[in-house]
Motif scaffolding. Structure first.
Motif, PDB file in Angstrom:
ATOM      1  N   SER A  18       0.848  -1.379   0.168  1.00  0.00           N
ATOM      2  CA  SER A  18       0.033  -0.156  -0.061  1.00  0.00           C
ATOM      3  C   SER A  18       0.863   1.308   0.072  1.00  0.00           C
ATOM      4  N   MET A  19       2.042   1.072   0.152  1.00  0.00           N
ATOM      5  CA  MET A  19       2.958   2.350   0.167  1.00  0.00           C
ATOM      6  C   MET A  19       2.769   3.096  -1.083  1.00  0.00           C
ATOM      7  N   ALA A  20       2.738   2.478  -2.221  1.00  0.00           N
ATOM      8  CA  ALA A  20       2.560   3.191  -3.403  1.00  0.00           C
ATOM      9  C   ALA A  20       1.174   4.133  -3.404  1.00  0.00           C
ATOM     10  N   ASP A  21       0.430   3.496  -3.039  1.00  0.00           N
ATOM     11  CA  ASP A  21      -1.004   4.172  -2.689  1.00  0.00           C
ATOM     12  C   ASP A  21      -1.194   5.328  -2.199  1.00  0.00           C
ATOM     13  N   ILE A  22      -0.237   5.204  -0.846  1.00  0.00           N
ATOM     14  CA  ILE A  22      -0.029   6.327   0.154  1.00  0.00           C
ATOM     15  C   ILE A  22       0.610   7.492  -0.612  1.00  0.00           C
ATOM     16  N   ALA A  23       1.807   7.085  -1.218  1.00  0.00           N
ATOM     17  CA  ALA A  23       2.580   8.114  -1.928  1.00  0.00           C
ATOM     18  C   ALA A  23       1.832   8.802  -3.034  1.00  0.00           C
ATOM     19  N   PHE A  24       1.057   7.963  -3.878  1.00  0.00           N
ATOM     20  CA  PHE A  24       0.084   8.548  -4.754  1.00  0.00           C
ATOM     21  C   PHE A  24      -0.727   9.724  -4.357  1.00  0.00           C
ATOM     22  N   LEU A  25      -1.296   9.254  -3.091  1.00  0.00           N
ATOM     23  CA  LEU A  25      -2.325  10.134  -2.377  1.00  0.00           C
ATOM     24  C   LEU A  25      -1.562  11.372  -2.190  1.00  0.00           C
ATOM     25  N   LEU A  26      -0.436  11.301  -1.556  1.00  0.00           N
ATOM     26  CA  LEU A  26       0.444  12.659  -1.215  1.00  0.00           C
ATOM     27  C   LEU A  26       0.840  13.304  -2.581  1.00  0.00           C
ATOM     28  N   LEU A  27       1.151  12.419  -3.481  1.00  0.00           N
ATOM     29  CA  LEU A  27       1.676  13.161  -4.704  1.00  0.00           C
ATOM     30  C   LEU A  27       0.509  14.162  -5.442  1.00  0.00           C
ATOM     31  N   ILE A  28      -0.790  13.446  -5.401  1.00  0.00           N
ATOM     32  CA  ILE A  28      -1.972  13.921  -5.869  1.00  0.00           C
ATOM     33  C   ILE A  28      -2.246  15.419  -4.979  1.00  0.00           C
ATOM     34  N   PHE A  29      -2.115  15.222  -3.707  1.00  0.00           N
ATOM     35  CA  PHE A  29      -2.484  16.386  -2.837  1.00  0.00           C
ATOM     36  C   PHE A  29      -1.572  17.497  -3.544  1.00  0.00           C
ATOM     37  N   PHE A  30      -0.276  17.309  -3.616  1.00  0.00           N
ATOM     38  CA  PHE A  30       0.667  18.441  -3.825  1.00  0.00           C
ATOM     39  C   PHE A  30       0.458  18.917  -5.255  1.00  0.00           C
ATOM     40  N   LEU A  31       0.086  17.836  -6.185  1.00  0.00           N
ATOM     41  CA  LEU A  31      -0.135  18.327  -7.681  1.00  0.00           C
ATOM     42  C   LEU A  31      -1.272  19.254  -7.462  1.00  0.00           C
ATOM     43  N   VAL A  32      -2.306  19.079  -6.630  1.00  0.00           N
ATOM     44  CA  VAL A  32      -3.362  19.980  -6.953  1.00  0.00           C
ATOM     45  C   VAL A  32      -3.148  21.257  -6.077  1.00  0.00           C
ATOM     46  N   THR A  33      -2.226  21.188  -4.997  1.00  0.00           N
ATOM     47  CA  THR A  33      -2.100  22.347  -4.319  1.00  0.00           C
ATOM     48  C   THR A  33      -0.975  23.371  -4.928  1.00  0.00           C
ATOM     49  N   THR A  34      -0.290  22.652  -6.033  1.00  0.00           N
ATOM     50  CA  THR A  34       0.983  23.402  -6.629  1.00  0.00           C
ATOM     51  C   THR A  34       0.547  24.458  -7.497  1.00  0.00           C
ATOM     52  N   THR A  35       1.354  25.568  -7.347  1.00  0.00           N
ATOM     53  CA  THR A  35       1.176  26.718  -8.318  1.00  0.00           C
ATOM     54  C   THR A  35       2.380  26.959  -8.696  1.00  0.00           C
ATOM     55  N   ILE A  36       2.733  26.452  -9.939  1.00  0.00           N
ATOM     56  CA  ILE A  36       4.151  26.741 -10.491  1.00  0.00           C
ATOM     57  C   ILE A  36       4.069  28.180 -11.261  1.00  0.00           C
ATOM     58  N   VAL A  37       3.784  29.026 -10.361  1.00  0.00           N
ATOM     59  CA  VAL A  37       3.696  30.333 -11.032  1.00  0.00           C
ATOM     60  C   VAL A  37       5.148  31.203 -10.809  1.00  0.00           C
ATOM     61  N   GLU A  38       5.754  31.307 -11.746  1.00  0.00           N
ATOM     62  CA  GLU A  38       6.884  32.058 -11.522  1.00  0.00           C
ATOM     63  C   GLU A  38       6.499  33.625 -11.235  1.00  0.00           C
ATOM     64  N   ASP A  39       7.322  33.750 -10.081  1.00  0.00           N
ATOM     65  CA  ASP A  39       7.076  35.353  -9.819  1.00  0.00           C
ATOM     66  C   ASP A  39       8.045  36.258 -10.636  1.00  0.00           C
ATOM     67  N   LYS A  40       7.339  36.980 -11.662  1.00  0.00           N
ATOM     68  CA  LYS A  40       8.420  37.622 -12.511  1.00  0.00           C
ATOM     69  C   LYS A  40       7.617  39.042 -12.665  1.00  0.00           C
ATOM     70  N   GLY A  41       8.395  39.946 -12.843  1.00  0.00           N
ATOM     71  CA  GLY A  41       7.901  41.391 -12.953  1.00  0.00           C
ATOM     72  C   GLY A  41       9.018  42.351 -12.987  1.00  0.00           C
ATOM     73  N   ILE A  42       8.458  43.659 -13.175  1.00  0.00           N
ATOM     74  CA  ILE A  42       9.483  44.379 -13.423  1.00  0.00           C
ATOM     75  C   ILE A  42       9.809  45.224 -12.095  1.00  0.00           C
ATOM     76  N   THR A  43      11.212  45.142 -11.984  1.00  0.00           N
ATOM     77  CA  THR A  43      11.582  45.585 -10.847  1.00  0.00           C
ATOM     78  C   THR A  43      11.909  46.956 -10.801  1.00  0.00           C
ATOM     79  N   VAL A  44      11.587  47.871  -9.779  1.00  0.00           N
ATOM     80  CA  VAL A  44      11.817  49.469  -9.730  1.00  0.00           C
ATOM     81  C   VAL A  44      12.317  49.586  -8.610  1.00  0.00           C
ATOM     82  N   LYS A  45      13.059  50.899  -8.497  1.00  0.00           N
ATOM     83  CA  LYS A  45      13.477  51.348  -7.175  1.00  0.00           C
ATOM     84  C   LYS A  45      12.844  52.828  -7.009  1.00  0.00           C
TER      85      LYS A  45
END
Lengths: 184, 154
Positions: A18-45
């Motif tokens: 059942s190890m694989a199932d547990i790992a899958f569950l965790l994996l899916i949780f992280f997949l769903v909550t992940t936001t691989i949005v890169e923080d980019k922008g114009i830096t200004v002083k």
């Protein structure tokens, strides 16, 4: 009750199936909550806060490249209507002044870009204008870096090299207090 | 002939014993790259596109200020005018100094100078609110600002 012998109990391993199932569950949780949005922008002083406005009218007029954006998102560059797409080339020409024209900046270190907008200006337009002005400087830095060191201007360059370029072409955008004609 | 059956003494199943390891590896990858979203957006933020972008490196040194129009379900309460959101609630410009201070105490003192404020502003918003926020940031001596934008392909 029939009890298992000690040896039999020792050989009982934990079922890892059942190890694989547990790992899958965790994996899916992280997949769903992940936001691989890169923080980019114009830096200004931003400039430090002071009560009185810097007065650019005292400066020599040829060294000031004034850009005004009104509430209808129209552009006024040095007193005449302009398009955003032309802004970069005009700014570059102004800063470097390759033909030593009387009405453009004496030298890059003296060039000042003055940006003024209205409170009703669309933020998207403002950022677009800022982006073009920054792009003008970035391109000039690239050209300067190519001449001096044979590479593009990047953030990975040594501080001394960067300083050499930036002291030659300093990034000066002065933002004036906006007018408030078109505030919604 | 060369076409003789070779199988027979090997069992046909693929061993799944390494499956947990593979999954764990994937899991760790996602755990490392994950940034848990800390605030629920209450304003609509669709950042504009730009080309001259710099990447914000360290998340712990960044505080986020959202500006945009309230989402539809908040219209009855907060109206449709562009608003500022700090953390997970609607705020006024006056709340900025406290917000910055709250973030600052979580950062080691020697790195206070590297704190960046990320302004995530909707492209359709007018500059009025943004200007007020900028002025307040300047007054609070938070001068490093990043206008969040998307990469424009050109």
């Amino acid at each position: 009750m029939a009890r298992k012998s000690a040896r039999e109990r020792m050989s009982n391993e934990i079922n890892a199936g059942s190890m694989a199932d547990i790992a899958f569950l965790l994996l899916i949780f992280f997949l769903v909550t992940t936001t691989i949005v890169e923080d980019k922008g114009i830096t200004v002083k931003l400039p430090p806060w002071s009560e009185d406005e810097p007065d650019i009218t005292k400066l020599n007029k040829r060294n000031v490249f004034s850009v005004l954006v009104n509430a209808d998102n129209q552009l006024l560059v040095r007193g005449e209507l302009a398009q955003i797409k032309d802004l970069k080339e005009r700014a570059k020409e102004f800063i470097v002044n390759p033909q030593n024209r009387e009405d453009l900046a004496e030298k890059p270190t003296k060039a000042i870009i003055s940006l003024k907008n209205d409170r009703g200006t669309k933020y998207g337009t403002y950022l677009e204008v800022y982006n073009e002005l920054k792009a003008a400087y970035e391109e000039l830095w690239d050209e300067s870096a190519q001449r001096k060191f044979g590479t593009d201007y990047t953030d990975d360059m040594s501080i001394a090299k960067k300083r050499a370029i930036r002291s030659e072409i300093p990034f000066v955008i002065s933002e004036a207090e906006p007018t408030s004609f078109g505030e919604e | 002939m060369a076409f003789t059956k070779k199988r027979g003494n090997t069992s046909p199943e693929v061993s799944t014993a390494s499956l947990p390891d593979i999954i764990f590896m994937l899991l760790f990858f996602f755990m490392v790259v994950t940034v848990l979203r800390d605030a629920e957006l209450k304003v609509k933020v669709n950042t504009p596109q730009a080309t001259e972008l710099t990447k914000l490196e360290e998340k712990s040194l960044v505080n986020y200020l959202y500006i945009g129009r309230p989402l539809e379900r908040y219209h009855s309460l907060y109206g449709t005018k562009p608003r500022l959101q700090l953390g997970d609630k609607f705020s006024s410009v006056k709340d900025i100094p406290l917000f910055l201070e709250k973030h600052k105490i979580k950062v080691p003192e020697n790195r206070h100078g590297q704190i960046t404020s990320s302004l995530r502003v909707d492209g359709e918003v007018t500059m009025g609110v943004v200007q007020d926020v900028k002025t307040e940031l300047r007054k609070s001596n938070q001068l490093k600002v990043n206008y969040s934008a998307k990469k424009r392909a050109d």
